[in-house]
Design an enzyme around this catalytic site. Structure first.
Site, mmCIF file in Angstrom:
data_model
loop_
_atom_site.group_PDB
_atom_site.id
_atom_site.type_symbol
_atom_site.label_atom_id
_atom_site.label_comp_id
_atom_site.label_asym_id
_atom_site.label_seq_id
_atom_site.Cartn_x
_atom_site.Cartn_y
_atom_site.Cartn_z
ATOM 1 N N HIS A 37 0.936 -1.040 -0.071
ATOM 2 C CA HIS A 37 0.103 -0.060 -0.117
ATOM 3 C C HIS A 37 0.869 1.162 0.148
ATOM 4 O O HIS A 37 0.440 2.165 -0.833
ATOM 5 C CB HIS A 37 -0.828 0.088 1.113
ATOM 6 C CG HIS A 37 -1.627 -0.885 1.401
ATOM 7 N ND1 HIS A 37 -1.694 -2.171 2.271
ATOM 8 C CD2 HIS A 37 -2.997 -1.412 0.648
ATOM 9 C CE1 HIS A 37 -2.766 -2.979 2.176
ATOM 10 N NE2 HIS A 37 -3.558 -2.403 1.171
ATOM 11 N N ASP A 151 -3.522 -7.225 -7.669
ATOM 12 C CA ASP A 151 -5.078 -7.738 -7.926
ATOM 13 C C ASP A 151 -5.212 -7.387 -9.495
ATOM 14 O O ASP A 151 -5.801 -6.429 -9.995
ATOM 15 C CB ASP A 151 -5.844 -6.811 -7.027
ATOM 16 C CG ASP A 151 -5.888 -7.339 -5.717
ATOM 17 O OD1 ASP A 151 -6.281 -8.304 -5.202
ATOM 18 O OD2 ASP A 151 -5.227 -6.502 -4.725
ATOM 19 N N GLN A 154 -8.499 -7.064 -10.895
ATOM 20 C CA GLN A 154 -9.341 -5.980 -10.281
ATOM 21 C C GLN A 154 -8.649 -4.779 -11.290
ATOM 22 O O GLN A 154 -9.807 -3.841 -11.597
ATOM 23 C CB GLN A 154 -9.139 -5.895 -8.865
ATOM 24 C CG GLN A 154 -9.518 -4.609 -8.346
ATOM 25 C CD GLN A 154 -9.349 -4.449 -6.818
ATOM 26 O OE1 GLN A 154 -10.018 -5.039 -5.997
ATOM 27 N NE2 GLN A 154 -8.132 -4.212 -6.443
HETATM 28 O O1 PAF Z 1 -7.844 -4.084 -3.456
HETATM 29 C C1 PAF Z 1 -8.747 -3.805 -2.493
HETATM 30 O O2 PAF Z 1 -8.090 -3.519 -1.415
HETATM 31 C C2 PAF Z 1 -10.044 -3.500 -2.646
HETATM 32 O O3 PAF Z 1 -10.644 -4.418 -3.544
HETATM 33 C C3 PAF Z 1 -10.475 -1.909 -3.001
HETATM 34 C C4 PAF Z 1 -9.907 -1.432 -4.194
HETATM 35 C C5 PAF Z 1 -9.937 -1.150 -1.757
HETATM 36 C C6 PAF Z 1 -11.931 -2.080 -2.823
HETATM 37 O O4 PAF Z 1 -12.428 -2.323 -1.836
#
Ligand code: PAF
Length: 272
Positions: A37, A151, A154
């Site tokens: 992060h 991800d 995603q």
């Molecule tokens: O990747 C994540 O942590 C989650 O899927 C996100 C993008 C914050 C959405 O809740």
């Protein structure tokens, strides 16, 4: 660093900063922040954002029944300190009740890229992700938002959502951050015992070996994971854009893995 809990207050402040000409970055997270992060925040900083808004929200809508919503690790205080030290300018800690008002009934469904891989195994997951991310975009008014490549599916789905629904922002995808051992960083790694962490290394190791020698078959990855005592959910090679399965590994192909180490589901990937 500013702290917001109320979505309306964040929205008002972000709109004001936008009118004042600030370049706004959004880093959406579910908290329990780790180096992965922090690399997203660093990316936003490197891209010269004036405001870096980190959202910390364990989004109930993207968890399937029986998944780890309740036990997902949370530590708001530590997240606050980490964001501040990393150079974020605002942190957003909404609650499920103020993100999803009573009778919330509008959701976003992506209908192609979400059909396979994690989408097939976690029904409703990407509907929840798209919905919350769209809401965060509307609240934070970002010029760009940063997501992690871990991800992979995603990130591709979010890019498609931005394109198809005309959101006025850029999506930036930052590389996977790994522990020294090679294990991809994830908040869920905290579920792993030391012994499981060692076994989980089979995932990054076999992907690395595959990248070095793409002539190998995917079944060799499955075999290595199984030998390490992992339960394979999927190992698939897909086209990076369409996420459709491909037979031959080569340029423009990603290999994605999901596997259970004990009860913990881990994901990882490489782009060839
Ligand atoms: O990747 C994540 O942590 C989650 O899927 C996100 C993008 C914050 C959405 O809740």
């Amino acid at each position: 660093m500013k702290t917001f809990k109320d979505p309306k207050k964040l929205q008002k402040w972000a709109a004001l900063r936008k009118r004042e000409g600030a370049k706004i970055a959004l880093v959406p997270t579910m908290g329990y922040l780790h180096e992965g992060h922090l690399s997203l925040i660093a990316k936003a900083k490197a891209m010269k954002a004036d405001e870096i808004i980190v959202s910390v929200f364990v989004n109930p809508v993207q968890f399937c029944p029986g998944e780890d919503y309740e036990k997902y690790p949370r530590d708001e205080k530590a997240d606050y300190e980490k964001c501040k030290a990393a150079g974020a300018t605002a942190i957003f800690f909404p609650t499920p009740a103020n993100m999803y008002l009573e009778n919330h009934s509008v959701y976003i469904n992506e209908e192609q890229l979400s059909q396979g891989l994690c989408g097939a195994r976690r029904p409703g997951h990407f509907r929840g992700v798209c919905t919350v991310v769209a809401k965060l975009f509307n609240l934070a008014h970002p010029d760009f938002a940063v997501f992690g490549q871990k991800d992979f599916q995603q990130a591709q789905i979010i890019k498609r959502m931005v394109r198809d629904l005309n959101f006025d922002l850029d999506i930036v995808v930052a590389p996977i951050v790994r522990e020294k051992s090679g294990l991809a960083r994830s908040s869920r790694n905290t579920y792993l015992s030391d012994e499981e962490k060692t076994r989980a290394l089979a995932i990054s190791r076999s992907l690395k070996e595959l990248k070095a020698n793409p002539a190998q078959r995917l079944s060799s990855v499955v075999k290595k994971l199984t030998q390490a005592g992992l339960k394979v959910d999927y190992v698939e090679a897909v086209d990076v854009e369409t996420l459709k399965p491909v037979k031959k590994l080569g340029k423009g192909v990603a290999v994605l893995v999901a596997a259970y180490c004990g009860k913990t589901r881990l994901i990882d990937n490489i782009v060839i």
